[in-house]
Design a protein around this motif. Structure first.
Motif, PDB file in Angstrom:
ATOM      1  N   CYS A 125      -7.048  -5.701   0.505  1.00  0.00           N
ATOM      2  CA  CYS A 125      -6.221  -4.927  -0.399  1.00  0.00           C
ATOM      3  C   CYS A 125      -7.431  -3.608  -0.342  1.00  0.00           C
ATOM      4  O   CYS A 125      -8.461  -3.480  -0.333  1.00  0.00           O
ATOM      5  CB  CYS A 125      -6.215  -5.532  -1.780  1.00  0.00           C
ATOM      6  SG  CYS A 125      -7.539  -6.001  -2.675  1.00  0.00           S
ATOM      7  N   PHE A 126      -6.626  -2.510  -1.277  1.00  0.00           N
ATOM      8  CA  PHE A 126      -7.157  -1.246  -1.338  1.00  0.00           C
ATOM      9  C   PHE A 126      -8.102  -1.332  -2.448  1.00  0.00           C
ATOM     10  O   PHE A 126      -7.918  -1.992  -3.281  1.00  0.00           O
ATOM     11  CB  PHE A 126      -6.224  -0.373  -1.487  1.00  0.00           C
ATOM     12  CG  PHE A 126      -6.671   1.015  -2.076  1.00  0.00           C
ATOM     13  CD1 PHE A 126      -7.188   1.968  -0.962  1.00  0.00           C
ATOM     14  CD2 PHE A 126      -6.679   1.538  -3.374  1.00  0.00           C
ATOM     15  CE1 PHE A 126      -7.731   3.384  -1.383  1.00  0.00           C
ATOM     16  CE2 PHE A 126      -7.405   2.737  -3.788  1.00  0.00           C
ATOM     17  CZ  PHE A 126      -7.862   3.725  -2.885  1.00  0.00           C
ATOM     18  N   LEU A 130      -4.569  -2.477  10.764  1.00  0.00           N
ATOM     19  CA  LEU A 130      -4.432  -2.065   9.186  1.00  0.00           C
ATOM     20  C   LEU A 130      -4.542  -0.361   9.321  1.00  0.00           C
ATOM     21  O   LEU A 130      -5.096   0.056  10.249  1.00  0.00           O
ATOM     22  CB  LEU A 130      -5.360  -2.599   8.437  1.00  0.00           C
ATOM     23  CG  LEU A 130      -5.415  -4.184   8.401  1.00  0.00           C
ATOM     24  CD1 LEU A 130      -6.466  -4.787   7.363  1.00  0.00           C
ATOM     25  CD2 LEU A 130      -4.180  -4.703   7.754  1.00  0.00           C
ATOM     26  N   SER A 144      -0.841   3.783   0.429  1.00  0.00           N
ATOM     27  CA  SER A 144      -1.222   2.536  -0.145  1.00  0.00           C
ATOM     28  C   SER A 144      -2.443   2.394  -0.877  1.00  0.00           C
ATOM     29  O   SER A 144      -3.364   1.647  -0.776  1.00  0.00           O
ATOM     30  CB  SER A 144      -1.266   1.434   1.200  1.00  0.00           C
ATOM     31  OG  SER A 144      -2.324   2.018   1.963  1.00  0.00           O
ATOM     32  N   SER A 145      -2.479   3.512  -1.416  1.00  0.00           N
ATOM     33  CA  SER A 145      -4.228   3.554  -2.267  1.00  0.00           C
ATOM     34  C   SER A 145      -3.861   3.073  -3.736  1.00  0.00           C
ATOM     35  O   SER A 145      -4.561   4.051  -4.579  1.00  0.00           O
ATOM     36  CB  SER A 145      -4.601   4.972  -2.010  1.00  0.00           C
ATOM     37  OG  SER A 145      -3.874   5.974  -2.672  1.00  0.00           O
ATOM     38  N   LEU A 183      -2.796  -4.539   1.876  1.00  0.00           N
ATOM     39  CA  LEU A 183      -2.655  -3.623   3.225  1.00  0.00           C
ATOM     40  C   LEU A 183      -1.602  -4.556   4.050  1.00  0.00           C
ATOM     41  O   LEU A 183      -1.777  -5.777   4.267  1.00  0.00           O
ATOM     42  CB  LEU A 183      -3.925  -3.558   3.982  1.00  0.00           C
ATOM     43  CG  LEU A 183      -5.052  -2.574   3.413  1.00  0.00           C
ATOM     44  CD1 LEU A 183      -6.024  -2.475   4.211  1.00  0.00           C
ATOM     45  CD2 LEU A 183      -4.560  -1.325   2.660  1.00  0.00           C
ATOM     46  N   TYR A 217     -12.582   5.473   3.048  1.00  0.00           N
ATOM     47  CA  TYR A 217     -11.814   4.147   2.272  1.00  0.00           C
ATOM     48  C   TYR A 217     -12.681   3.011   2.156  1.00  0.00           C
ATOM     49  O   TYR A 217     -13.293   2.909   3.020  1.00  0.00           O
ATOM     50  CB  TYR A 217     -10.565   4.050   3.166  1.00  0.00           C
ATOM     51  CG  TYR A 217      -9.422   5.122   3.046  1.00  0.00           C
ATOM     52  CD1 TYR A 217      -8.597   4.946   2.271  1.00  0.00           C
ATOM     53  CD2 TYR A 217      -9.622   6.074   3.941  1.00  0.00           C
ATOM     54  CE1 TYR A 217      -7.444   6.024   2.300  1.00  0.00           C
ATOM     55  CE2 TYR A 217      -8.773   7.083   3.910  1.00  0.00           C
ATOM     56  CZ  TYR A 217      -7.582   7.207   3.135  1.00  0.00           C
ATOM     57  OH  TYR A 217      -6.631   8.109   3.248  1.00  0.00           O
ATOM     58  N   PHE A 266     -12.191  -0.979   1.282  1.00  0.00           N
ATOM     59  CA  PHE A 266     -11.103  -2.109   1.160  1.00  0.00           C
ATOM     60  C   PHE A 266     -11.950  -3.326   0.844  1.00  0.00           C
ATOM     61  O   PHE A 266     -13.213  -3.466   1.382  1.00  0.00           O
ATOM     62  CB  PHE A 266     -10.595  -2.441   2.442  1.00  0.00           C
ATOM     63  CG  PHE A 266      -9.517  -1.024   3.046  1.00  0.00           C
ATOM     64  CD1 PHE A 266      -8.444  -0.621   2.103  1.00  0.00           C
ATOM     65  CD2 PHE A 266      -9.807  -0.321   3.587  1.00  0.00           C
ATOM     66  CE1 PHE A 266      -7.817   0.522   2.577  1.00  0.00           C
ATOM     67  CE2 PHE A 266      -9.189   0.787   4.325  1.00  0.00           C
ATOM     68  CZ  PHE A 266      -8.346   1.205   3.470  1.00  0.00           C
TER      69      PHE A 266
END
Length: 452
Positions: free
Chosen positions: A18-19, A384, A390-391, A397, A445, A447
């Motif tokens: 997940c973010f 991914l 999707s942030s 994700l 990013y 995650f």
């Protein structure tokens, strides 16, 4: 991802990514200097360093778990930013030397301070990152504003005292290792003895002592007497994580050489030679280009090593030189597009790869801001995407699929609509937890798995 493998997470076989965070500006027009060129966690995973094309190093620190904000789950926030390298000019060769940070490597922590090595094309620097939260007051020979006092007016001896102050994080260069490479440095690797490190360029590998800046030992030299006879270059090099005498280096011909420094001072004769025989039926004009290895990484255990070429990731057992024990296809659907990738120079992109903390999974990047994960035991894989769409915090994700040809399904992306300007070359995996850092142009990013 099912089976993305985690460093000690009990539910590592059935978690979802997940973010967590994204760092960097949202601007469409990205300045060249802001493009991230390297990403590296330190040995504990509490610090995460990035280098960019502007010569800057940004260090993020993981916050302690917050009881008031339990969902923050140890986010990474900016700890220190400093200018590591400046643009230079080689007047003898009339060449500009870019400030771009090619690699960052952390040293194991020995005291309260942190140390890291950063390099551009020519110069390696050892940086000390330290904290200061106290200052001394009550000097005898100077006033509080720093002006010197008249010694004849000093009538009493004062003992300076330490007073609390706002926390300051200072980055200071402790050593500068210069003038040892004729060609561009592509790798640095700290030895397990914590006293030496190697640096590699296209044709040579040098061994340095961390305390000595004015000399290094040349341990590999593949430069031919006549440069017209040059057939391959060194693309990456790394020390073994536990055996301080062993290192490997990869070449543009798709081969990996393992060398033992105990055998001779100059390691031109390798101890082991890893190469996969080429299938003659699949040979093409691009075969040599796509077989060039862009990255080599030992597993944490030291039993395996992983190499990344243009289309695949290969895992080698150090005890078997004839072929890899695993081959994972990263973006096989691009094989039919090699001609256009050659024309736009994307075929020369250098993708990196990384292991998770328990060596059970590997990760590497692709185009369209996609990155790939491969579980070694179940042989499952997932694609991914690092995207601001999707942030939302803790947003899962969704796996992505690319349609290589034929009828495209609803959730698939056509290979013709991939954006080759969006590429993930640099990734890093936390040494213990299921936390990954992915550099997408000027954005970083982060995650995590949902259970983390």
């Amino acid at each position: 991802m099912a089976g993305a493998g985690g460093g000690g997470c009990p539910a590592a076989n059935d978690f979802q990514w997940c973010f967590s965070q994204v760092k960097g500006a949202v601007d469409e027009d990205v300045a060249e200097a802001d493009i991230i060129s390297t990403v590296e966690f330190n040995y504990s995973g509490d610090l995460l360093a990035t280098g960019d094309k502007g010569g800057r190093v940004v260090i993020f620190q993981r916050e302690q778990e917050n009881k008031i904000r339990p969902h923050s789950r140890g986010e990474y926030n900016v700890y220190s930013t400093f200018q590591s390298h400046e643009p230079e000019f080689d007047y003898l060769k009339s060449l500009e030397i870019e400030e771009k940070i090619n690699k960052i490597r952390w040293l194991p922590q020995q005291n309260a301070a942190h140390f890291l090595l950063s390099t551009n094309d020519k110069t390696i620097k050892l940086w000390k990152i330290s904290e200061r939260d106290k200052r001394a007051e009550g000097y005898n020979l100077k006033d509080e504003d720093g002006r010197l006092r008249d010694p004849f007016r000093i009538t009493a001896l004062r003992v300076p005292i330490l007073k609390p102050m706002d926390l300051m994080v200072e980055a200071s260069p402790r050593r500068i290792f210069a003038n040892a490479h004729t060609y561009h440095i592509n790798s640095i690797s700290v030895n397990s003895d914590h006293e030496t490190y190697l640096s590699a360029d296209d044709l040579r590998i040098n061994l340095w002592h961390l305390e000595i800046t004015d000399r290094s030992f040349n341990i590999v030299d593949i430069k031919p007497a006549n440069m017209e006879e040059l057939t391959e270059v060194i693309t990456a090099a790394e020390f073994h994580p536990h055996q301080c005498n062993v290192f490997v280096y990869s070449s543009s011909k798709g081969t990996i050489r393992l060398c033992d420094m105990r055998s001779s001072a100059l390691c031109d004769r390798h101890s082991k030679f890893f190469e996969e025989p080429e299938d003659p039926s699949s040979r093409s004009f691009f075969s040599e280009i796509i077989s060039s290895i862009s990255d080599v990484k030992f597993s944490h255990s030291g039993r395996y090593m992983m190499t990344r070429d243009y289309l695949s990731v290969k895992v080698w057992d150090l005890n078997m030189e004839s072929r890899p024990v695993e081959t994972h296809q990263v973006h096989e659907y691009l094989r039919s597009k090699l001609c256009s990738l050659y024309e736009n120079d994307c075929i020369f992109d250098k993708f990196e790869c990384c292991w998770n903390g328990s060596d059970s999974a590997v990760m590497t990047g692709s185009y369209n801001n996609f990155f790939r994960m491969f579980d070694r035991s179940t042989r499952r894989d997932v694609t991914l995407e690092a995207s601001r769409e999707s942030s939302k915090p803790r947003a899962s994700l969704k796996p992505r699929k690319v349609c290589a040809g034929g009828k495209r399904k609803k959730d698939e992306i056509s290979v013709d609509s991939l954006d080759f300007n969006k590429k993930i070359l640099h990734t890093a995996w936390h040494p213990v937890d299921n936390i990954i850092a992915v550099a997408a142009t000027n954005n970083l990013y982060i995650f995590q798995d949902k259970a983390n």
